[in-house]
Structures are given as C-alpha cells and as structure tokens.
Write a protein that holds these residues in place. Structure first.
Motif, PDB file in Angstrom:
ATOM      1  N   LYS A  59       0.863  -1.180   0.000  1.00  0.00           N
ATOM      2  CA  LYS A  59       0.000   0.000   0.000  1.00  0.00           C
ATOM      3  C   LYS A  59       0.893   1.221   0.000  1.00  0.00           C
ATOM      4  O   LYS A  59       1.952   1.213   0.624  1.00  0.00           O
ATOM      5  CB  LYS A  59      -0.917   0.024   1.221  1.00  0.00           C
ATOM      6  N   TYR A  60       0.439   2.285  -0.688  1.00  0.00           N
ATOM      7  CA  TYR A  60       1.240   3.492  -0.833  1.00  0.00           C
ATOM      8  C   TYR A  60       0.451   4.727  -0.423  1.00  0.00           C
ATOM      9  O   TYR A  60      -0.776   4.787  -0.580  1.00  0.00           O
ATOM     10  CB  TYR A  60       1.689   3.660  -2.285  1.00  0.00           C
ATOM     11  N   GLY A  61       1.187   5.716   0.070  1.00  0.00           N
ATOM     12  CA  GLY A  61       0.575   6.999   0.293  1.00  0.00           C
ATOM     13  C   GLY A  61       0.271   7.671  -1.036  1.00  0.00           C
ATOM     14  O   GLY A  61       0.967   7.441  -2.032  1.00  0.00           O
ATOM     15  N   ASP A  62      -0.737   8.515  -1.055  1.00  0.00           N
ATOM     16  CA  ASP A  62      -1.170   9.140  -2.303  1.00  0.00           C
ATOM     17  C   ASP A  62      -0.062   9.974  -2.944  1.00  0.00           C
ATOM     18  O   ASP A  62       0.029  10.038  -4.177  1.00  0.00           O
ATOM     19  CB  ASP A  62      -2.390  10.022  -2.049  1.00  0.00           C
ATOM     20  N   SER A  63       0.767  10.595  -2.144  1.00  0.00           N
ATOM     21  CA  SER A  63       1.788  11.491  -2.690  1.00  0.00           C
ATOM     22  C   SER A  63       2.928  10.756  -3.390  1.00  0.00           C
ATOM     23  O   SER A  63       3.695  11.381  -4.127  1.00  0.00           O
ATOM     24  CB  SER A  63       2.353  12.377  -1.576  1.00  0.00           C
ATOM     25  N   VAL A  64       3.062   9.450  -3.172  1.00  0.00           N
ATOM     26  CA  VAL A  64       4.169   8.708  -3.768  1.00  0.00           C
ATOM     27  C   VAL A  64       3.702   7.630  -4.733  1.00  0.00           C
ATOM     28  O   VAL A  64       4.521   6.994  -5.405  1.00  0.00           O
ATOM     29  CB  VAL A  64       5.066   8.065  -2.692  1.00  0.00           C
ATOM     30  N   LYS A  65       2.397   7.422  -4.814  1.00  0.00           N
ATOM     31  CA  LYS A  65       1.858   6.358  -5.644  1.00  0.00           C
ATOM     32  C   LYS A  65       2.287   6.555  -7.094  1.00  0.00           C
ATOM     33  O   LYS A  65       2.205   7.646  -7.644  1.00  0.00           O
ATOM     34  CB  LYS A  65       0.331   6.365  -5.529  1.00  0.00           C
ATOM     35  N   GLY A  66       2.794   5.476  -7.698  1.00  0.00           N
ATOM     36  CA  GLY A  66       3.241   5.536  -9.077  1.00  0.00           C
ATOM     37  C   GLY A  66       4.691   5.939  -9.243  1.00  0.00           C
ATOM     38  O   GLY A  66       5.257   5.810 -10.331  1.00  0.00           O
ATOM     39  N   ARG A  67       5.308   6.436  -8.175  1.00  0.00           N
ATOM     40  CA  ARG A  67       6.718   6.852  -8.238  1.00  0.00           C
ATOM     41  C   ARG A  67       7.609   5.994  -7.351  1.00  0.00           C
ATOM     42  O   ARG A  67       8.775   5.770  -7.677  1.00  0.00           O
ATOM     43  CB  ARG A  67       6.851   8.320  -7.810  1.00  0.00           C
ATOM     44  N   PHE A  68       7.086   5.526  -6.235  1.00  0.00           N
ATOM     45  CA  PHE A  68       7.859   4.726  -5.281  1.00  0.00           C
ATOM     46  C   PHE A  68       7.389   3.274  -5.335  1.00  0.00           C
ATOM     47  O   PHE A  68       6.208   2.996  -5.562  1.00  0.00           O
ATOM     48  CB  PHE A  68       7.669   5.242  -3.859  1.00  0.00           C
ATOM     49  N   THR A  69       8.332   2.364  -5.068  1.00  0.00           N
ATOM     50  CA  THR A  69       8.006   0.941  -5.003  1.00  0.00           C
ATOM     51  C   THR A  69       8.638   0.330  -3.768  1.00  0.00           C
ATOM     52  O   THR A  69       9.846   0.452  -3.567  1.00  0.00           O
ATOM     53  CB  THR A  69       8.510   0.203  -6.251  1.00  0.00           C
ATOM     54  N   ILE A  70       7.818  -0.319  -2.958  1.00  0.00           N
ATOM     55  CA  ILE A  70       8.311  -1.032  -1.778  1.00  0.00           C
ATOM     56  C   ILE A  70       8.443  -2.502  -2.126  1.00  0.00           C
ATOM     57  O   ILE A  70       7.615  -3.071  -2.852  1.00  0.00           O
ATOM     58  CB  ILE A  70       7.367  -0.819  -0.572  1.00  0.00           C
ATOM     59  N   SER A  71       9.511  -3.122  -1.644  1.00  0.00           N
ATOM     60  CA  SER A  71       9.720  -4.543  -1.909  1.00  0.00           C
ATOM     61  C   SER A  71      10.532  -5.142  -0.769  1.00  0.00           C
ATOM     62  O   SER A  71      11.074  -4.420   0.064  1.00  0.00           O
ATOM     63  CB  SER A  71      10.441  -4.748  -3.247  1.00  0.00           C
ATOM     64  N   ARG A  72      10.605  -6.469  -0.751  1.00  0.00           N
ATOM     65  CA  ARG A  72      11.377  -7.132   0.285  1.00  0.00           C
ATOM     66  C   ARG A  72      11.860  -8.470  -0.225  1.00  0.00           C
ATOM     67  O   ARG A  72      11.263  -9.072  -1.119  1.00  0.00           O
ATOM     68  CB  ARG A  72      10.543  -7.330   1.551  1.00  0.00           C
ATOM     69  N   ASP A  73      12.960  -8.931   0.364  1.00  0.00           N
ATOM     70  CA  ASP A  73      13.482 -10.266   0.096  1.00  0.00           C
ATOM     71  C   ASP A  73      13.768 -10.875   1.462  1.00  0.00           C
ATOM     72  O   ASP A  73      14.765 -10.530   2.104  1.00  0.00           O
ATOM     73  CB  ASP A  73      14.747 -10.200  -0.763  1.00  0.00           C
ATOM     74  N   ASN A  74      12.895 -11.751   1.915  1.00  0.00           N
ATOM     75  CA  ASN A  74      13.047 -12.308   3.259  1.00  0.00           C
ATOM     76  C   ASN A  74      14.282 -13.198   3.370  1.00  0.00           C
ATOM     77  O   ASN A  74      14.860 -13.322   4.450  1.00  0.00           O
ATOM     78  CB  ASN A  74      11.791 -13.070   3.652  1.00  0.00           C
ATOM     79  N   ASP A  75      14.702 -13.794   2.273  1.00  0.00           N
ATOM     80  CA  ASP A  75      15.927 -14.612   2.305  1.00  0.00           C
ATOM     81  C   ASP A  75      17.148 -13.744   2.554  1.00  0.00           C
ATOM     82  O   ASP A  75      18.110 -14.176   3.182  1.00  0.00           O
ATOM     83  CB  ASP A  75      16.086 -15.383   1.002  1.00  0.00           C
ATOM     84  N   LYS A  76      17.095 -12.492   2.032  1.00  0.00           N
ATOM     85  CA  LYS A  76      18.197 -11.560   2.247  1.00  0.00           C
ATOM     86  C   LYS A  76      17.976 -10.684   3.478  1.00  0.00           C
ATOM     87  O   LYS A  76      18.803  -9.827   3.791  1.00  0.00           O
ATOM     88  CB  LYS A  76      18.380 -10.679   1.007  1.00  0.00           C
ATOM     89  N   ASN A  77      16.816 -10.884   4.112  1.00  0.00           N
ATOM     90  CA  ASN A  77      16.503 -10.146   5.342  1.00  0.00           C
ATOM     91  C   ASN A  77      16.517  -8.638   5.124  1.00  0.00           C
ATOM     92  O   ASN A  77      16.918  -7.872   6.020  1.00  0.00           O
ATOM     93  CB  ASN A  77      17.505 -10.511   6.451  1.00  0.00           C
ATOM     94  N   THR A  78      16.041  -8.200   3.969  1.00  0.00           N
ATOM     95  CA  THR A  78      16.125  -6.792   3.597  1.00  0.00           C
ATOM     96  C   THR A  78      14.836  -6.324   2.945  1.00  0.00           C
ATOM     97  O   THR A  78      14.178  -7.079   2.220  1.00  0.00           O
ATOM     98  CB  THR A  78      17.290  -6.549   2.627  1.00  0.00           C
TER      99      THR A  78
END
Length: 126
Positions: A59-78
């Motif tokens: 989920k993204y805040g309206d001010s960053v939607k379409g410009r920011f991307t959140i992601s994760r890699d649990n194997d890399k713990n990051t």
C-alpha cells in the motif's frame, strides 16, 4: 528489542532516483509486516508505503503512488524503497518500521508499528 538499520539516503536532483534499504538485526525480517514513513521539518510523520510479511500486499501513500516501489526479500533479510521521479517535496527523513504480527497485512498508522529505524535523510534539490 529489535534494531532496524536503514541506508541509502542522500542528495539527489529533482527527477532522480534513490533506493533505501532496511534490515533487521535481531529477528528474521519475515517476522514483520514493514513500512516506510517520512518526516519533513515542521511537519507530522507521513505514511509512505507498507508491505506485508509475505510481500503479497502493498500500500502506498497518495503522494508517492506511481513513483515509489516497496519490496522485500526475506531470504536476504532486507526491505527496499525504490524512489523514482523524486521531487523537492520528497525531502525528509525516511524511517523504516516493523509491525510484529502473525497476520499478513499492511498498515498506514504509525502507532501500529513496534520498532523503528534511526532514519535516513533524503534531500531532493530543484
């Protein structure tokens, strides 16, 4: 007590990109639903993005939607926050936060997060 370690902040020109990283030092990152918040001088802390522990929900805040991307890699713990098309109004201290829960969900409320990083400065020049 969990310690979250952020990196990747800096100075960038408007229109540029930065990628922030967040790692947990005590428990595997898969233990947490995660979020990014930011706070500019004189302003309240603002929700930026959230990702569930599986990565399936974001989920993204309206001010960053379409410009920011959140992601994760649990194997890399990051966890990452890829920030593109940066604007001067994105200038703030960015904080990663961890929400300890057995549920796979996201949250926009800062009060639901148990642990916070020390923050990393992002400055966007015009």
């Amino acid at each position: 007590q969990e310690e979250l370690i952020e990196s990747g902040g800096g100075l960038v020109q408007a229109g540029g990109s930065l990628r922030l990283s967040c790692a947990a030092s005590e428990r595997p990152l898969i233990s947490y639903n995660m979020g990014w918040f930011r706070q500019a001088p004189g302003k309240e802390r603002e929700f930026v993005a959230s990702i569930s522990w599986s990565g399936a929900i974001t989920k993204y805040g309206d001010s960053v939607k379409g410009r920011f991307t959140i992601s994760r890699d649990n194997d890399k713990n990051t966890m990452w926050l890829q920030m593109n098309s940066l604007k001067p109004e994105d200038t703030a201290v960015y904080y990663c936060a961890a929400l300890q829960s057995s549920g796979d969900y996201v949250s926009i409320r800062a009060t639901t997060y148990s642990f916070w990083g020390q923050g990393t400065q992002v400055t966007v020049s015009s």
